[in-house]
Design a protein around this motif. Structure first.
Motif, PDB file in Angstrom:
ATOM      1  N   UNK A  89       0.680  -1.344   0.040  1.00 49.25           N
ATOM      2  CA  UNK A  89       0.124  -0.036  -0.015  1.00 49.25           C
ATOM      3  C   UNK A  89       0.869   1.336  -0.106  1.00 49.25           C
ATOM      4  N   UNK A  90       2.041   1.053   0.677  1.00 50.09           N
ATOM      5  CA  UNK A  90       2.795   2.633   0.561  1.00 50.09           C
ATOM      6  C   UNK A  90       3.403   2.814  -0.713  1.00 50.09           C
ATOM      7  N   UNK A  91       3.533   1.973  -1.534  1.00 53.91           N
ATOM      8  CA  UNK A  91       4.136   2.168  -2.813  1.00 53.91           C
ATOM      9  C   UNK A  91       2.932   2.724  -3.807  1.00 53.91           C
ATOM     10  N   UNK A  92       1.803   2.209  -3.574  1.00 55.64           N
ATOM     11  CA  UNK A  92       0.712   2.773  -4.209  1.00 55.64           C
ATOM     12  C   UNK A  92       0.297   4.039  -3.925  1.00 55.64           C
ATOM     13  N   UNK A  93       0.431   4.614  -2.657  1.00 56.32           N
ATOM     14  CA  UNK A  93       0.263   5.790  -2.229  1.00 56.32           C
ATOM     15  C   UNK A  93       1.152   6.564  -2.708  1.00 56.32           C
ATOM     16  N   UNK A  94       2.500   6.507  -2.553  1.00 59.59           N
ATOM     17  CA  UNK A  94       3.629   7.351  -3.052  1.00 59.59           C
ATOM     18  C   UNK A  94       3.297   7.649  -4.660  1.00 59.59           C
ATOM     19  N   UNK A 143      -4.435  -2.744   4.771  1.00 61.81           N
ATOM     20  CA  UNK A 143      -4.049  -1.363   5.421  1.00 61.81           C
ATOM     21  C   UNK A 143      -5.676  -0.928   5.602  1.00 61.81           C
ATOM     22  N   UNK A 144      -6.713  -1.074   4.867  1.00 66.59           N
ATOM     23  CA  UNK A 144      -7.824  -0.612   4.842  1.00 66.59           C
ATOM     24  C   UNK A 144      -9.021  -1.671   5.145  1.00 66.59           C
ATOM     25  N   UNK A 145      -8.471  -3.003   5.565  1.00 66.01           N
ATOM     26  CA  UNK A 145      -9.458  -4.203   5.801  1.00 66.01           C
ATOM     27  C   UNK A 145     -10.685  -3.689   6.442  1.00 66.01           C
ATOM     28  N   UNK A 146     -10.561  -2.725   7.569  1.00 65.90           N
ATOM     29  CA  UNK A 146     -11.789  -2.567   8.587  1.00 65.90           C
ATOM     30  C   UNK A 146     -12.822  -1.549   7.708  1.00 65.90           C
ATOM     31  N   UNK A 147     -12.563  -1.049   6.515  1.00 69.91           N
ATOM     32  CA  UNK A 147     -13.438  -0.492   5.526  1.00 69.91           C
ATOM     33  C   UNK A 147     -14.130  -0.889   4.791  1.00 69.91           C
ATOM     34  N   UNK A 148     -13.412  -2.093   4.387  1.00 72.91           N
ATOM     35  CA  UNK A 148     -14.263  -2.840   3.134  1.00 72.91           C
ATOM     36  C   UNK A 148     -15.583  -3.335   3.416  1.00 72.91           C
ATOM     37  N   UNK A 149     -15.957  -3.885   4.675  1.00 75.15           N
ATOM     38  CA  UNK A 149     -17.537  -3.990   4.592  1.00 75.15           C
ATOM     39  C   UNK A 149     -18.246  -2.648   4.731  1.00 75.15           C
ATOM     40  N   UNK A 154       0.062   1.803   6.519  1.00 78.81           N
ATOM     41  CA  UNK A 154       0.870   1.817   5.211  1.00 78.81           C
ATOM     42  C   UNK A 154       2.168   1.016   5.305  1.00 78.81           C
ATOM     43  N   UNK A 155       2.805   1.272   6.377  1.00 68.69           N
ATOM     44  CA  UNK A 155       4.273   0.794   6.467  1.00 68.69           C
ATOM     45  C   UNK A 155       4.340  -0.618   7.038  1.00 68.69           C
TER      46      UNK A 155
END
Length: 551
Positions: free
Chosen positions: A41-46, A165-171, A235-236
């Motif tokens: 995820x960090x690479x995607x964000x950067x 990194x955002x598993x809790x947001x998926x539902x 992210x890290x």
């Protein structure tokens, strides 16, 4: 400078593709969070932050569109370059033509993002909050357009890089909502970086370093800064996101567990349809392994399920020797477990479907027909028959099934099949959740990724399945020809996985779930329209807020 930006954007786009599933075994450094096959995820964000910087430095909206298109071209080519393998190695298309076909597909799909970049250029001087919201809305609209228009091809959406990194947001918001948040934080921080040490018009003058208030563009941006502060550790160390998701309140409850056996035949794709090689082997191996799996389940004393992959037998049922069917179905009848098999159904005159057939010990038959077909692989788009004629791919003209088909009921569970890349479309899987009492308790994916060889497509597909499990809080079992054959629980954790490109069976225990996540509720009834409407509303508010400013 134009050349420098072009090179930077091509590199950043390629890095974003790598972030979906890190493909390099030799560069898998656990200490740096680089694990082969896992999202970064960090690479995607950067990478996306580089795009926002490039758009902000563009001298015109046309140049912004061009820069965004370059970024998206590299990202999309890097995400699904393995389509070349199916067209060249197994489809018989000449290498240059196959490479050109992949490039043209990526170039066309990149146009959605080019339009988003051109529109975002209007807000390049806005506050970080406005830039974050407008970019997230535009990016989401581009992602949804790519995933739905002209049958849709959403492979590689940036939300998959954040399955941990955002598993809790998926539902709550699904993969597109996760991607929207990632885009907002990338744009907001890129804007803050650009505007550091400056005081744009209408911002408080501090005479030196910019205050926290001016940097954020006002009090309303503090939620953005707080989100980033909370998200940076994830992210890290993305595993922390999964840890948090496991401790968040669940929307579903257990319906009990049962044993499942997943078969992986590893039939070479270039031999799969040969009448004297692949077909006789598949008939013999899958019949024997199904019988052995049923023996193990009978010995365990509990009803279970055996799952065979997509087109495990690449023949129409009536083309198979009746003696084979007698032995195959007879063994099921003598067992206490059910079997599901991927097989084409129909006839050459009326057409056929890519289907899953299932039988209980009473030989009650279940059938699921694939709804979302693969263009060029399972149906021919208008005016493109010439393209199919250049390849040698059998079974290329399926008929679609219907959306939201009923699950197979067995042993106190309801098994909802999906075939191959149907699990990319979470909103379509959610259609089976419209009637709460008839929703699947276990998702079953049957796939044949053998078309794409030993490539990162296998790992990317695993992350896609994990996200579907998180969105709907349902376990997903996957029976594939070459990988990834795996069991995934309702929190997106891989319970067990069979080694890729090997032959055998994976035995595991699966816990079914009942109940509806927020995503399942709204996507089941309205598809992706709530996200589209919210993105449009955000754009309207941003437009109104900055309508008096000079572009």
């Amino acid at each position: 400078m134009r050349g420098a930006w072009s090179l930077a954007l091509l590199l950043a786009g390629f890095v974003q593709a790598l972030a979906l599933a890190w493909p390099f075994q030799t560069l898998a450094l656990a200490g740096l969070g680089l694990h082969a096959g896992e999202p970064m995820p960090l690479l995607q964000w950067l990478a996306l932050g580089v795009l926002v910087l490039a758009i902000s430095h563009a001298p015109s909206w046309r140049r912004a569109a061009w820069r965004t298109w370059l970024f998206a071209l590299a990202w999309l080519c890097g995400s699904f370059w393995w389509l070349f393998v199916s067209m060249n190695t197994y489809g018989g298309m000449a290498g240059p033509l196959a490479a050109a076909a992949v490039g043209l597909l990526a170039a066309f799909l990149a146009l959605y993002y080019a339009a988003a970049g051109a529109l975002f250029w209007r807000w390049r001087h806005a506050t970080p909050l406005v830039q974050a919201l407008s970019f997230a809305a535009l990016w989401t609209l581009a992602e949804v357009a790519r995933g739905t228009l002209l049958t849709g091809f959403p492979w590689g959406a940036i939300g998959y890089a954040h399955v941990d990194s955002m598993a809790a947001l998926a539902p709550w918001v699904g993969v597109y909502g996760m991607g929207a948040l990632a885009a907002a934080l990338a744009a907001g921080m890129a804007a803050a970086w650009l505007q550091r040490g400056t005081a744009p018009r209408n911002w408080p003058q501090t005479g030196g370093l910019v205050s926290a208030r001016s940097l954020s563009g006002g009090r309303l941006a503090w939620p953005l800064l707080l989100l980033l502060a909370l998200w940076l550790p994830l992210l890290v160390w993305p595993a922390m996101g999964n840890w948090l998701a496991q401790r968040a309140p669940l929307w579903t409850s257990s319906t009990g567990s049962l044993p499942v056996v997943l078969l992986q035949g590893n039939v070479a794709q270039d031999r799969k349809f040969e009448p004297h090689v692949g077909i006789p082997f598949a008939l013999q191996w899958y019949k024997e392994q199904t019988a052995l799996a049923l023996d193990r389940l009978d010995a365990a004393g509990q009803p279970g399920l055996v799952v065979l992959p997509e087109t495990a037998i690449p023949l129409l049922p009536q083309e198979i020797d009746p003696l084979w069917w007698e032995a195959f179905l007879g063994r099921i009848e003598r067992s206490q477990s059910a079997v599901m098999i991927g097989i084409p159904v129909g006839d050459w005159r009326e057409g056929y479907t890519n289907s899953v057939l299932g039988w209980t010990p009473t030989l009650q038959q279940y059938r699921y027909d694939k709804y979302h077909l693969v263009p060029f692989g399972e149906f021919v788009p208008p005016f493109f028959q010439w393209f199919i004629d250049m390849m040698q791919i059998p079974l290329g003209a399926y008929r679609p099934g219907t959306l939201g088909q009923a699950p197979m009921e067995w042993a106190g569970q309801r098994f909802g099949p999906n075939i191959c890349y149907e699990d990319l479309f979470g909103e379509e899987l959610a259609a089976a959740f419209r009637i709460p009492g008839l929703t699947p308790t276990v998702l079953v994916n049957v796939s044949n990724i053998g078309w794409f060889g030993d490539t990162v497509a296998i790992d990317q597909h695993r992350q896609i399945a994990r996200l579907r499990a998180l969105e709907l809080q349902r376990p997903m079992v996957r029976a594939t020809n070459t990988g990834s054959t795996a069991g995934i629980d309702h929190l997106g954790r891989v319970l067990a996985e069979f080694p890729r490109l090997t032959r055998g069976a994976l035995d595991l225990r699966v816990e079914g779930r009942t109940g509806l996540t927020p995503f399942a509720r709204w996507a089941a009834h309205w598809g992706l329209w709530p996200l589209v409407g919210l993105a449009a509303l955000v754009l309207a508010l941003c437009w109104r807020r900055t309508s008096g400013a000079k572009p």
